[in-house]
Motif scaffolding. Structure first.
Motif, PDB file in Angstrom:
ATOM      1  N   ALA A   1       9.446 -24.575  36.397  1.00  0.00           N
ATOM      2  CA  ALA A   1      10.842 -24.266  36.706  1.00  0.00           C
ATOM      3  C   ALA A   1      11.472 -23.647  35.459  1.00  0.00           C
ATOM      4  N   THR A   2      11.916 -22.410  35.578  1.00  0.00           N
ATOM      5  CA  THR A   2      12.569 -21.714  34.480  1.00  0.00           C
ATOM      6  C   THR A   2      14.073 -21.734  34.725  1.00  0.00           C
ATOM      7  N   VAL A   3      14.781 -22.358  33.807  1.00  0.00           N
ATOM      8  CA  VAL A   3      16.227 -22.537  33.922  1.00  0.00           C
ATOM      9  C   VAL A   3      16.913 -21.467  33.081  1.00  0.00           C
ATOM     10  N   SER A   4      17.847 -20.722  33.693  1.00  0.00           N
ATOM     11  CA  SER A   4      18.578 -19.661  32.996  1.00  0.00           C
ATOM     12  C   SER A   4      19.927 -20.181  32.515  1.00  0.00           C
ATOM     13  N   LEU A   5      20.146 -20.086  31.210  1.00  0.00           N
ATOM     14  CA  LEU A   5      21.407 -20.454  30.590  1.00  0.00           C
ATOM     15  C   LEU A   5      22.062 -19.165  30.122  1.00  0.00           C
ATOM     16  N   ASP A   6      23.217 -18.836  30.706  1.00  0.00           N
ATOM     17  CA  ASP A   6      23.893 -17.577  30.402  1.00  0.00           C
ATOM     18  C   ASP A   6      25.214 -17.829  29.693  1.00  0.00           C
ATOM     19  N   LYS A   7      25.527 -16.936  28.746  1.00  0.00           N
ATOM     20  CA  LYS A   7      26.822 -16.992  28.065  1.00  0.00           C
ATOM     21  C   LYS A   7      27.842 -16.281  28.946  1.00  0.00           C
ATOM     22  N   THR A   8      28.964 -16.939  29.156  1.00  0.00           N
ATOM     23  CA  THR A   8      30.044 -16.375  29.958  1.00  0.00           C
ATOM     24  C   THR A   8      31.324 -16.379  29.128  1.00  0.00           C
ATOM     25  N   ASP A   9      32.393 -15.867  29.695  1.00  0.00           N
ATOM     26  CA  ASP A   9      33.684 -15.885  29.003  1.00  0.00           C
ATOM     27  C   ASP A   9      34.171 -17.307  28.750  1.00  0.00           C
ATOM     28  N   ASP A  10      33.732 -18.238  29.591  1.00  0.00           N
ATOM     29  CA  ASP A  10      34.147 -19.638  29.477  1.00  0.00           C
ATOM     30  C   ASP A  10      33.162 -20.509  28.707  1.00  0.00           C
ATOM     31  N   GLY A  11      32.160 -19.914  28.086  1.00  0.00           N
ATOM     32  CA  GLY A  11      31.140 -20.683  27.372  1.00  0.00           C
ATOM     33  C   GLY A  11      29.771 -20.380  27.931  1.00  0.00           C
ATOM     34  N   PHE A  12      29.075 -21.396  28.381  1.00  0.00           N
ATOM     35  CA  PHE A  12      27.734 -21.225  28.925  1.00  0.00           C
ATOM     36  C   PHE A  12      27.662 -21.827  30.317  1.00  0.00           C
ATOM     37  N   THR A  13      26.774 -21.281  31.133  1.00  0.00           N
ATOM     38  CA  THR A  13      26.547 -21.823  32.464  1.00  0.00           C
ATOM     39  C   THR A  13      25.070 -21.705  32.817  1.00  0.00           C
ATOM     40  N   ILE A  14      24.578 -22.686  33.525  1.00  0.00           N
ATOM     41  CA  ILE A  14      23.233 -22.586  34.089  1.00  0.00           C
ATOM     42  C   ILE A  14      23.398 -21.821  35.390  1.00  0.00           C
ATOM     43  N   SER A  15      22.902 -20.600  35.409  1.00  0.00           N
ATOM     44  CA  SER A  15      23.145 -19.696  36.521  1.00  0.00           C
ATOM     45  C   SER A  15      22.030 -19.680  37.550  1.00  0.00           C
ATOM     46  N   ALA A  16      20.831 -20.081  37.156  1.00  0.00           N
ATOM     47  CA  ALA A  16      19.719 -19.975  38.095  1.00  0.00           C
ATOM     48  C   ALA A  16      18.557 -20.849  37.656  1.00  0.00           C
ATOM     49  N   VAL A  17      17.742 -21.181  38.624  1.00  0.00           N
ATOM     50  CA  VAL A  17      16.462 -21.839  38.371  1.00  0.00           C
ATOM     51  C   VAL A  17      15.423 -21.078  39.191  1.00  0.00           C
ATOM     52  N   HIS A  18      14.340 -20.687  38.544  1.00  0.00           N
ATOM     53  CA  HIS A  18      13.257 -20.011  39.253  1.00  0.00           C
ATOM     54  C   HIS A  18      12.042 -20.935  39.257  1.00  0.00           C
ATOM     55  N   LEU A  19      11.579 -21.269  40.444  1.00  0.00           N
ATOM     56  CA  LEU A  19      10.383 -22.092  40.593  1.00  0.00           C
ATOM     57  C   LEU A  19       9.190 -21.185  40.800  1.00  0.00           C
ATOM     58  N   ASN A  20       8.136 -21.429  40.053  1.00  0.00           N
ATOM     59  CA  ASN A  20       6.882 -20.687  40.209  1.00  0.00           C
ATOM     60  C   ASN A  20       5.791 -21.698  40.536  1.00  0.00           C
ATOM     61  N   LEU A  21       5.231 -21.572  41.718  1.00  0.00           N
ATOM     62  CA  LEU A  21       4.246 -22.527  42.226  1.00  0.00           C
ATOM     63  C   LEU A  21       2.902 -21.860  42.408  1.00  0.00           C
ATOM     64  N   VAL A  22       1.861 -22.523  41.959  1.00  0.00           N
ATOM     65  CA  VAL A  22       0.489 -22.137  42.275  1.00  0.00           C
ATOM     66  C   VAL A  22      -0.133 -23.344  42.960  1.00  0.00           C
ATOM     67  N   ALA A  23      -0.624 -23.118  44.180  1.00  0.00           N
ATOM     68  CA  ALA A  23      -1.142 -24.219  44.993  1.00  0.00           C
ATOM     69  C   ALA A  23      -2.590 -23.969  45.373  1.00  0.00           C
ATOM     70  N   THR A  24      -3.407 -24.993  45.237  1.00  0.00           N
ATOM     71  CA  THR A  24      -4.784 -24.959  45.724  1.00  0.00           C
ATOM     72  C   THR A  24      -4.872 -25.980  46.844  1.00  0.00           C
ATOM     73  N   ILE A  25      -5.050 -25.458  48.078  1.00  0.00           N
ATOM     74  CA  ILE A  25      -5.071 -26.311  49.267  1.00  0.00           C
ATOM     75  C   ILE A  25      -6.213 -25.833  50.157  1.00  0.00           C
ATOM     76  N   PRO A  26      -7.355 -26.496  50.087  1.00  0.00           N
ATOM     77  CA  PRO A  26      -8.485 -26.061  50.906  1.00  0.00           C
ATOM     78  C   PRO A  26      -8.127 -26.031  52.398  1.00  0.00           C
ATOM     79  N   GLY A  27      -8.453 -24.909  53.052  1.00  0.00           N
ATOM     80  CA  GLY A  27      -8.237 -24.768  54.490  1.00  0.00           C
ATOM     81  C   GLY A  27      -6.798 -24.601  54.898  1.00  0.00           C
ATOM     82  N   ALA A  28      -5.910 -24.248  53.958  1.00  0.00           N
ATOM     83  CA  ALA A  28      -4.483 -24.151  54.264  1.00  0.00           C
ATOM     84  C   ALA A  28      -4.184 -22.959  55.168  1.00  0.00           C
ATOM     85  N   ASN A  29      -3.194 -23.139  56.015  1.00  0.00           N
ATOM     86  CA  ASN A  29      -2.650 -22.087  56.842  1.00  0.00           C
ATOM     87  C   ASN A  29      -1.467 -21.486  56.091  1.00  0.00           C
ATOM     88  N   GLN A  30      -1.476 -20.165  55.876  1.00  0.00           N
ATOM     89  CA  GLN A  30      -0.438 -19.504  55.078  1.00  0.00           C
ATOM     90  C   GLN A  30       0.964 -19.741  55.640  1.00  0.00           C
TER      91      GLN A  30
END
Length: 142
Positions: free
Chosen positions: A81-110
């Motif tokens: 999970a990559t958390v974005s901390l951005d500088k704004t006129d009011d200070g800082f804000t956490i604007s986004a979280v990007h989740l990156n998943l790699v899954a190994t699941i034998p026989g999985a249905n997409q």
């Protein structure tokens, strides 16, 4: 109701001060944080990486449950999970979280995998807590 706690202690000003973070479980015990760990990559931790770790852990555990309901069992789920901390006129804000998943699941249905991922992203307690844009990339390995 389950309650868990974390605590912080701070001494000094914002730039020259020092702090420590602890968790009820003891996983963190007076772990150093400060301006340099948050804005300058100094040694120690920072709130954003802790939020990232919490979100990655929550999402991954929720996904395991969703996969089980769909009749799948993961051999391995790895989430960053990559958390974005951005500088704004009011200070800082956490604007986004990007989740990156790699899954190994034998026989999985997409299609079933993608549905489980979306349910986990939308319904894990940390996703519900965050008032930020939460994005996700998920890759199923065979």
């Amino acid at each position: 109701m389950i309650k868990r706690s974390g605590s912080a202690v701070w001494s000094g000003g914002i730039k020259d001060g020092k702090g420590s973070i602890s968790t009820q479980s003891g996983a963190l015990d007076n772990t150093q944080y400060g301006f340099n760990t948050r804005f300058e990559n100094g040694p120690g931790t920072n709130p954003e990486e802790l939020i990232g770790a919490a979100h990655a852990g929550c999402f991954t555990m929720a996904l395991s449950g969703q996969l089980g309901e769909a009749g799948m069992t993961a051999q391995k789920l790895t989430t960053t999970a990559t958390v974005s901390l951005d500088k704004t006129d009011d200070g800082f804000t956490i604007s986004a979280v990007h989740l990156n998943l790699v899954a190994t699941i034998p026989g999985a249905n997409q299609e079933a995998f993608e549905a489980a991922v979306l349910r986990a992203k939308n319904n894990c307690p940390v996703s519900k807590l965050l008032n930020a844009a939460i994005t996700l990339d998920a890759r199923l390995e065979e």
